[in-house]
Design a protein around this motif. Structure first.
Motif, short mmCIF file in Angstrom:
data_model
loop_
_atom_site.label_atom_id
_atom_site.label_comp_id
_atom_site.label_asym_id
_atom_site.label_seq_id
_atom_site.Cartn_x
_atom_site.Cartn_y
_atom_site.Cartn_z
N SER A 1 0.36 3.20 12.21
CA SER A 1 -0.06 2.51 10.98
C SER A 1 0.31 3.33 9.75
O SER A 1 0.77 2.79 8.75
N ASP A 2 0.12 4.63 9.85
CA ASP A 2 0.47 5.51 8.73
C ASP A 2 1.98 5.58 8.55
O ASP A 2 2.49 5.66 7.43
N LEU A 3 2.73 5.53 9.66
CA LEU A 3 4.19 5.50 9.59
C LEU A 3 4.67 4.25 8.87
O LEU A 3 5.56 4.33 8.00
N ILE A 4 4.11 3.12 9.20
CA ILE A 4 4.49 1.86 8.54
C ILE A 4 4.20 1.92 7.05
O ILE A 4 5.03 1.53 6.22
N TRP A 5 3.02 2.43 6.70
CA TRP A 5 2.67 2.58 5.27
C TRP A 5 3.68 3.47 4.56
O TRP A 5 4.16 3.15 3.46
N ALA A 6 4.00 4.62 5.17
CA ALA A 6 4.90 5.59 4.54
C ALA A 6 6.30 5.01 4.38
O ALA A 6 6.94 5.20 3.33
N TYR A 7 6.79 4.31 5.39
CA TYR A 7 8.14 3.75 5.33
C TYR A 7 8.24 2.67 4.25
O TYR A 7 9.24 2.58 3.53
#
Length: 201
Positions: A71-77
Motif C-alpha cells: 500500500s505504501d509502495l502504491i502511494w509512493a509510486y
C-alpha cells in the motif's frame, strides 16, 4: 468526512505495529519456519490473546505486513501525479519521486525479500504491483508502434526493481535523494541515448 480515531483504534494499531516489527526483526535473525508465535509476542511485549485477536497464524501476520508495504509502495509510486489529469514525464522532478523514501522506510523488509528464497514470491508481488499501477493508471501511445506495451511496462518495472536491488545490495550506501536523481536521469536518458556505444576490450 473525516473519521474520528478512538482510543481502541489506536490500541489496535499499536498492537499490530508491535507484532509486525517483532516479526520482521525475528526474520532477520532466523528462518521464518523457525519463528514461533511465542517468539513474536514476547518480542512485541504483548500477550498471545492480543495476537489471536488479529491473526490466526504467523503467515497472516506476514501477509498483513506485506499489504502495508505494498500500500505504501502504491502511494509512493503515484505521488508525482496523484492529483493530475495528464502526466508529462518531462516535468517530473527528483523531489516528487518518493519510491526510494518508501524503500528506506521498509528497509529491512526489502533486505529480506531480496536475500531469501522463501520470500521470492513477495519479490514477484512487488514487480506485479508496479506493473499493475502502470496498466491501471496510464493510457498513452508509445512513440514506436512496434513496441509491445505490456513488454514495455514489464521493462520499466524490472528497471526500478533492479535499482532497488542494487541499492539494497550496497546496504543503502546512497541517500534517497541521490537515488531519485539517478532514476530521473535514467528516464531522461531514454529520450537522448546515443546510437553508438563504444565497446571496451
Amino acid at each position: 468526512m473525516k473519521t474520528i480515531e478512538t482510543s481502541s483504534d489506536r490500541r489496535v494499531k499499536k498492537s499490530k505495529k508491535a507484532l509486525k516489527n517483532a516479526l520482521i526483526t525475528l526474520m532477520d535473525q532466523k528462518d521464518f519456519k523457525d519463528i514461533s508465535i511465542t517468539n513474536i509476542v514476547e518480542l512485541a511485549d504483548v500477550n498471545r490473546g492480543t495476537f489471536y485477536r488479529h491473526y490466526q497464524y504467523k503467515e497472516d501476520l506476514l501477509e498483513d505486513l506485506t499489504n502495508d508495504v505494498l500500500s505504501d509502495l502504491i502511494w509512493a509510486y503515484r505521488f508525482p501525479y496523484v492529483h493530475l489529469d495528464t502526466f508529462d514525464v518531462s516535468t517530473l522532478s527528483s523531489n516528487s519521486i518518493k519510491i526510494f523514501e518508501h524503500v528506506q522506510r521498509h528497509a529491512l523488509f526489502y533486505k529480506l525479500i531480496f536475500s531469501s528464497d522463501f520470500l521470492y514470491d513477495y519479490q514477484q508481488r512487488i514487480y506485479q504491483t508496479l506493473k499493475n499501477i502502470n496498466i491501471e493508471d496510464f493510457e498513452y501511445a508509445l512513440i514506436d508502434p512496434k513496441i509491445n506495451r505490456n513488454l514495455h511496462i514489464s521493462y520499466q518495472a524490472n528497471a526500478i526493481i533492479g535499482m532497488i536491488m542494487e541499492w539494497v545490495k550496497e546496504d543503502f550506501c546512497y541517500p534517497t535523494e541521490y537515488m531519485a536523481e539517478q532514476l530521473l536521469a535514467f528516464i531522461h536518458s531514454t529520450h537522448s541515448s546515443p546510437s553508438k556505444i563504444k565497446i571496451l576490450n
